[in-house]
Structure formats: C-alpha cells, structure tokens
Design a protein around this motif. Structure first.
Motif, PDB file in Angstrom:
ATOM      1  N   UNK A   5      -0.338  -1.619   1.134  1.00  0.00           N
ATOM      2  CA  UNK A   5       0.189  -0.395   1.735  1.00  0.00           C
ATOM      3  C   UNK A   5       1.460   0.079   1.041  1.00  0.00           C
ATOM      4  N   UNK A   6       2.279  -0.836   0.549  1.00  0.00           N
ATOM      5  CA  UNK A   6       3.475  -0.431  -0.182  1.00  0.00           C
ATOM      6  C   UNK A   6       3.077   0.294  -1.462  1.00  0.00           C
ATOM      7  N   UNK A   7       2.000  -0.168  -2.112  1.00  0.00           N
ATOM      8  CA  UNK A   7       1.520   0.530  -3.303  1.00  0.00           C
ATOM      9  C   UNK A   7       1.041   1.934  -2.947  1.00  0.00           C
ATOM     10  N   UNK A   8       0.364   2.065  -1.806  1.00  0.00           N
ATOM     11  CA  UNK A   8      -0.174   3.364  -1.398  1.00  0.00           C
ATOM     12  C   UNK A   8       0.914   4.303  -0.876  1.00  0.00           C
ATOM     13  N   UNK A   9       1.905   3.770  -0.178  1.00  0.00           N
ATOM     14  CA  UNK A   9       2.958   4.584   0.457  1.00  0.00           C
ATOM     15  C   UNK A   9       4.294   3.898   0.293  1.00  0.00           C
TER      16      UNK A   9
ATOM     17  N   UNK B 148       7.116   4.989   0.347  1.00  0.00           N
ATOM     18  CA  UNK B 148       8.176   5.584   1.163  1.00  0.00           C
ATOM     19  C   UNK B 148       8.283   4.960   2.554  1.00  0.00           C
ATOM     20  N   UNK B 149       7.394   4.035   2.892  1.00  0.00           N
ATOM     21  CA  UNK B 149       7.395   3.399   4.209  1.00  0.00           C
ATOM     22  C   UNK B 149       7.613   1.898   4.035  1.00  0.00           C
ATOM     23  N   UNK B 150       8.437   1.309   4.900  1.00  0.00           N
ATOM     24  CA  UNK B 150       8.713  -0.127   4.857  1.00  0.00           C
ATOM     25  C   UNK B 150       7.650  -0.856   5.682  1.00  0.00           C
ATOM     26  N   UNK B 151       6.610  -1.327   5.012  1.00  0.00           N
ATOM     27  CA  UNK B 151       5.528  -1.997   5.711  1.00  0.00           C
ATOM     28  C   UNK B 151       5.904  -3.407   6.142  1.00  0.00           C
ATOM     29  N   UNK B 152       6.869  -4.021   5.499  1.00  0.00           N
ATOM     30  CA  UNK B 152       7.348  -5.326   5.963  1.00  0.00           C
ATOM     31  C   UNK B 152       7.891  -5.208   7.381  1.00  0.00           C
ATOM     32  N   UNK B 153       8.523  -4.080   7.675  1.00  0.00           N
ATOM     33  CA  UNK B 153       9.075  -3.858   9.014  1.00  0.00           C
ATOM     34  C   UNK B 153       7.987  -3.650  10.060  1.00  0.00           C
ATOM     35  N   UNK B 154       6.751  -3.444   9.614  1.00  0.00           N
ATOM     36  CA  UNK B 154       5.632  -3.232  10.541  1.00  0.00           C
ATOM     37  C   UNK B 154       4.790  -4.488  10.747  1.00  0.00           C
TER      38      UNK B 154
END
Length: 151
Positions: free
Chosen positions: A22-26, A28-34
């Motif tokens: 997801x980090x590769x795809x977006x 701009x969003x912190x997926x670790x925080x999700x």
C-alpha cells in the motif's frame, strides 16, 4: 511459490506485505499507522467466516482476505518485489474458485494498477463509493462468471 491458509504466526509478515504494497501504491498515506485497523479487519472477518490465503516464496510475498459467503474480496496485497510475477493472479484464482457465483470488491478510483489488474481478471465497474478511512473516491467492481446469476 505455494499458496496455503493463513496461520496466526503469519501476522507480522502479512502486515509487512500489506504496508509495503500500500505504501508503494499510495506513498502519501502512513499505512504503518493503520496496522491496528487491519488487525481489526482480520479479526472481524475471521469471526464472520472469511478466509485468508497467503502466497509463500522464501517468506510471505502476498495474501488475500475474502468472505466466500458475502462473496466479497476485502484485501489483496503483494510485496513490491514480487509484483508482476503472477502472485496476485494465483491468489485471485483461489478466491474465484471459492466464490464460483461471483465476487465484488471496492478499489480506489485512482489506483490505476489495481484497476487494470481487476479488468484483466474480468471485473466490471458496478457502483461508486468513498473509502471510509481516507475519504478518497472508490468504485465497486464485480466479477460474475459466465452463466452465473448477476447477484
């Protein structure tokens, strides 16, 4: 590469794959925080009868979370280094086999790579929506095998 059912001790690797994909795809969003959100999705989905299949190749390189009763694909992710090597297609084949009457999913409308993949797998746009976490526009896609009912 081999596919197998998810085990609880897979969680750390599955989470790492999800965050990286997801980090590769977006970016701009912190997926670790999700991470907690995804953990809750896994727990709720398991309680509702969902299945998780992982793809292994010297470690977990992808996974899919889906509910065969609701015929809903909740999450699919492939590690960036394994993308383009057939992992997602193999996982999708497992889901389609488990959901022979059809399947639906939601995807961000700006995720062009995912949209192209789903189109190549026979999914068509069915509805529009909004991602409840990010507020980004989504669309619902549906795959209906030939000869199956449409709903």
């Amino acid at each position: 590469m081999r596919l197998r059912p998810f085990r609880s001790d897979d969680w750390a690797e599955v989470l790492a794959v999800w965050v990286a994909a997801w980090t590769k795809a977006r970016s701009d969003i912190d997926f670790s925080a999700r991470a907690k959100w995804l953990e809750d999705v896994f727990a709720r989905s398991a309680d509702e009868g969902a299945q998780v299949v992982v793809a292994e190749d010297e470690g977990i390189v992808g996974f899919v979370l889906f509910d065969p009763v609701r015929r809903w694909l909740e999450q699919i992710a492939v590690a960036p280094l394994a993308q383009g090597r057939g992992v997602a297609r193999a996982l999708m084949a497992q889901v389609k086999a488990a959901c022979p009457e059809g399947l639906a999913l939601a995807v961000n409308v700006d995720n062009l790579r995912a949209l192209a993949f789903y189109a190549s797998e026979g999914f068509v746009r069915d509805a529009n929506g909004v991602n409840p976490l990010s507020g980004l526009p989504t669309c619902e896609l549906r795959w209906t095998p030939e000869g199956a009912s449409t709903r």
